[in-house]
Write a protein that holds these residues in place. Structure first.
Motif, PDB file in Angstrom:
ATOM      1  N   UNK A  83      -7.184  -0.410 -13.486  1.00 55.18           N
ATOM      2  CA  UNK A  83      -7.282   0.578 -13.000  1.00 55.18           C
ATOM      3  C   UNK A  83      -8.822   0.872 -12.604  1.00 55.18           C
ATOM      4  N   UNK A  84      -9.066   1.482 -11.398  1.00 51.94           N
ATOM      5  CA  UNK A  84     -10.688   1.700 -11.318  1.00 51.94           C
ATOM      6  C   UNK A  84     -10.874   0.598 -10.397  1.00 51.94           C
ATOM      7  N   UNK A  85     -10.173  -0.416 -10.080  1.00 53.98           N
ATOM      8  CA  UNK A  85     -10.409  -1.316  -9.172  1.00 53.98           C
ATOM      9  C   UNK A  85      -9.850  -1.116  -7.664  1.00 53.98           C
ATOM     10  N   UNK A  86     -10.433  -1.867  -6.627  1.00 51.52           N
ATOM     11  CA  UNK A  86      -9.791  -1.666  -5.393  1.00 51.52           C
ATOM     12  C   UNK A  86      -8.483  -2.481  -5.512  1.00 51.52           C
ATOM     13  N   UNK A  87      -8.674  -3.688  -6.233  1.00 49.75           N
ATOM     14  CA  UNK A  87      -7.324  -4.200  -6.140  1.00 49.75           C
ATOM     15  C   UNK A  87      -6.117  -3.709  -6.922  1.00 49.75           C
ATOM     16  N   UNK A  88      -6.204  -2.688  -7.641  1.00 48.18           N
ATOM     17  CA  UNK A  88      -5.117  -2.158  -8.253  1.00 48.18           C
ATOM     18  C   UNK A  88      -4.525  -1.191  -7.152  1.00 48.18           C
ATOM     19  N   UNK A  89      -5.541  -0.588  -6.422  1.00 49.07           N
ATOM     20  CA  UNK A  89      -5.064   0.417  -5.237  1.00 49.07           C
ATOM     21  C   UNK A  89      -4.259  -0.688  -4.058  1.00 49.07           C
ATOM     22  N   UNK A  90      -4.772  -1.822  -4.046  1.00 51.07           N
ATOM     23  CA  UNK A  90      -4.022  -2.685  -2.747  1.00 51.07           C
ATOM     24  C   UNK A  90      -2.905  -3.258  -3.196  1.00 51.07           C
ATOM     25  N   UNK A  91      -2.695  -3.436  -4.761  1.00 49.40           N
ATOM     26  CA  UNK A  91      -1.422  -3.690  -5.220  1.00 49.40           C
ATOM     27  C   UNK A  91      -0.498  -2.783  -5.053  1.00 49.40           C
ATOM     28  N   UNK A  92      -0.847  -1.607  -5.506  1.00 55.23           N
ATOM     29  CA  UNK A  92       0.072  -0.376  -5.538  1.00 55.23           C
ATOM     30  C   UNK A  92       0.653  -0.139  -4.032  1.00 55.23           C
ATOM     31  N   UNK A  93      -0.228  -0.352  -3.060  1.00 54.99           N
ATOM     32  CA  UNK A  93       0.206  -0.277  -1.574  1.00 54.99           C
ATOM     33  C   UNK A  93       1.327  -1.000  -1.257  1.00 54.99           C
ATOM     34  N   UNK A  94       1.071  -2.286  -1.783  1.00 52.53           N
ATOM     35  CA  UNK A  94       2.154  -3.459  -1.472  1.00 52.53           C
ATOM     36  C   UNK A  94       3.265  -3.391  -2.257  1.00 52.53           C
ATOM     37  N   UNK A  95       2.984  -2.851  -3.523  1.00 50.97           N
ATOM     38  CA  UNK A  95       4.193  -2.628  -4.181  1.00 50.97           C
ATOM     39  C   UNK A  95       5.119  -1.541  -3.786  1.00 50.97           C
ATOM     40  N   UNK A  96       4.655  -0.528  -3.277  1.00 53.06           N
ATOM     41  CA  UNK A  96       5.093   0.531  -2.471  1.00 53.06           C
ATOM     42  C   UNK A  96       6.062  -0.006  -1.208  1.00 53.06           C
ATOM     43  N   UNK A  97       5.655  -0.586  -0.722  1.00 51.11           N
ATOM     44  CA  UNK A  97       6.386  -1.358   0.299  1.00 51.11           C
ATOM     45  C   UNK A  97       7.283  -2.037  -0.037  1.00 51.11           C
ATOM     46  N   UNK A  98       7.279  -2.894  -1.016  1.00 50.96           N
ATOM     47  CA  UNK A  98       8.552  -3.610  -1.678  1.00 50.96           C
ATOM     48  C   UNK A  98       9.524  -2.858  -2.166  1.00 50.96           C
ATOM     49  N   UNK A  99       8.991  -1.651  -2.645  1.00 52.57           N
ATOM     50  CA  UNK A  99      10.069  -0.827  -3.232  1.00 52.57           C
ATOM     51  C   UNK A  99      10.872   0.102  -2.167  1.00 52.57           C
ATOM     52  N   UNK A 100      10.244   0.243  -1.113  1.00 53.74           N
ATOM     53  CA  UNK A 100      10.835   0.790   0.086  1.00 53.74           C
ATOM     54  C   UNK A 100      11.994  -0.059   0.686  1.00 53.74           C
ATOM     55  N   UNK A 101      11.587  -1.585   0.529  1.00 57.25           N
ATOM     56  CA  UNK A 101      12.648  -2.469   1.180  1.00 57.25           C
ATOM     57  C   UNK A 101      13.705  -2.685   0.367  1.00 57.25           C
ATOM     58  N   UNK A 102      13.278  -2.311  -1.250  1.00 57.84           N
ATOM     59  CA  UNK A 102      14.541  -2.161  -1.971  1.00 57.84           C
ATOM     60  C   UNK A 102      15.241  -1.045  -2.331  1.00 57.84           C
ATOM     61  N   UNK A 103      14.958  -0.191  -1.559  1.00 54.35           N
ATOM     62  CA  UNK A 103      15.576   1.329  -1.452  1.00 54.35           C
ATOM     63  C   UNK A 103      15.284   1.944  -2.790  1.00 54.35           C
ATOM     64  N   UNK A 104      13.998   1.637  -3.478  1.00 53.69           N
ATOM     65  CA  UNK A 104      13.609   2.416  -4.492  1.00 53.69           C
ATOM     66  C   UNK A 104      12.860   3.294  -4.259  1.00 53.69           C
ATOM     67  N   UNK A 105      12.981   4.381  -3.428  1.00 51.62           N
ATOM     68  CA  UNK A 105      12.109   5.334  -2.573  1.00 51.62           C
ATOM     69  C   UNK A 105      11.273   6.142  -3.741  1.00 51.62           C
ATOM     70  N   UNK A 106      11.889   6.604  -4.769  1.00 46.19           N
ATOM     71  CA  UNK A 106      11.111   7.388  -5.794  1.00 46.19           C
ATOM     72  C   UNK A 106       9.924   6.414  -6.414  1.00 46.19           C
ATOM     73  N   UNK A 107      10.311   5.265  -6.600  1.00 52.81           N
ATOM     74  CA  UNK A 107       9.292   4.248  -6.928  1.00 52.81           C
ATOM     75  C   UNK A 107       8.058   4.454  -6.129  1.00 52.81           C
ATOM     76  N   UNK A 108       8.555   3.969  -4.908  1.00 54.15           N
ATOM     77  CA  UNK A 108       7.458   4.084  -3.874  1.00 54.15           C
ATOM     78  C   UNK A 108       6.661   5.213  -3.670  1.00 54.15           C
TER      79      UNK A 108
END
Length: 203
Positions: A83-108
């Motif tokens: 937390x506090x790093x740009x790596x965490x922010x970029x990972x969260x963006x990528x994670x949201x993309x995967x969650x959308x693909x997995x139909x986990x919209x609330x998680x995204x």
């Protein structure tokens, strides 16, 4: 030293000065050298930490790309640990993309909201905001989606935001509003896809 008539007086004057100031000089030197060493050590540790975070980020993103079994859990763990790093922010963006693909919209939604609360990067904010608006629209939360789009004020995003607003209004059933949004988007930059949307509404 020229004020002293003999070398003996000069030596006595040096001894006297050293007795009065010697400890302070030594202490100052120790503190100065210690501070320099401490700063170099700190810089070394920071560099090492960044290197470790970079390697971990690469591994986590690769796992997300492959959509491996433990990828989501590993990504969340990485975000919490960085937390506090740009790596965490970029990972969260990528994670949201995967969650959308997995139909986990609330998680995204949760991940994108975290991104918006944890970065001030002007390149990331509009991206995360428009993605969040798309998900809200997918969830039939049209008012929330349109409210998010209003937050994007970056000039270079004006056409994209207007087109997305048109898409959301069309989903909502507001054909007139959708057409107006598409026309606005066209004024700031046309595309074949945008023209097709306008043509469809004209039929």
């Amino acid at each position: 030293m020229n004020d002293y008539a003999t070398e003996e007086q000069q030596v006595e004057a040096i001894k006297s000065w050293w007795q009065e100031n010697g400890k302070a000089v030594v202490l100052g030197a120790v503190i100065g050298l210690g501070g320099l060493w401490g700063w170099r050590y700190y810089q070394s540790e920071v560099h090492a930490a960044k290197h470790v975070a970079s390697d971990s980020y690469t591994q986590v993103v690769s796992a997300l790309d492959e959509n491996s079994k433990d990828a989501v859990a590993e990504a969340k763990t990485f975000i919490d640990a960085n937390k506090g790093s740009q790596y965490a922010v970029l990972t969260a963006l990528q994670l949201a993309k995967v969650q959308v693909e997995n139909q986990d919209l609330n998680g995204a939604v949760e991940q994108l909201q975290w991104v918006l609360n944890n970065t001030k990067d002007e390149a990331i904010l509009p991206l995360a905001t428009t993605r969040l608006a798309r998900i809200y629209a997918e969830q039939q939360k049209f008012d929330e989606a349109l409210a998010e789009l209003k937050k994007v004020t970056v000039p270079s995003w004006k056409s994209k935001v207007a087109e997305l607003r048109g898409d959301i209004l069309l989903q909502k059933g507001d054909i007139t509003g959708a057409r107006e949004a598409y026309v606005e988007a066209q004024q700031d930059g046309s595309s074949p896809a945008l023209q097709m949307k306008l043509d469809d509404l004209a039929q």
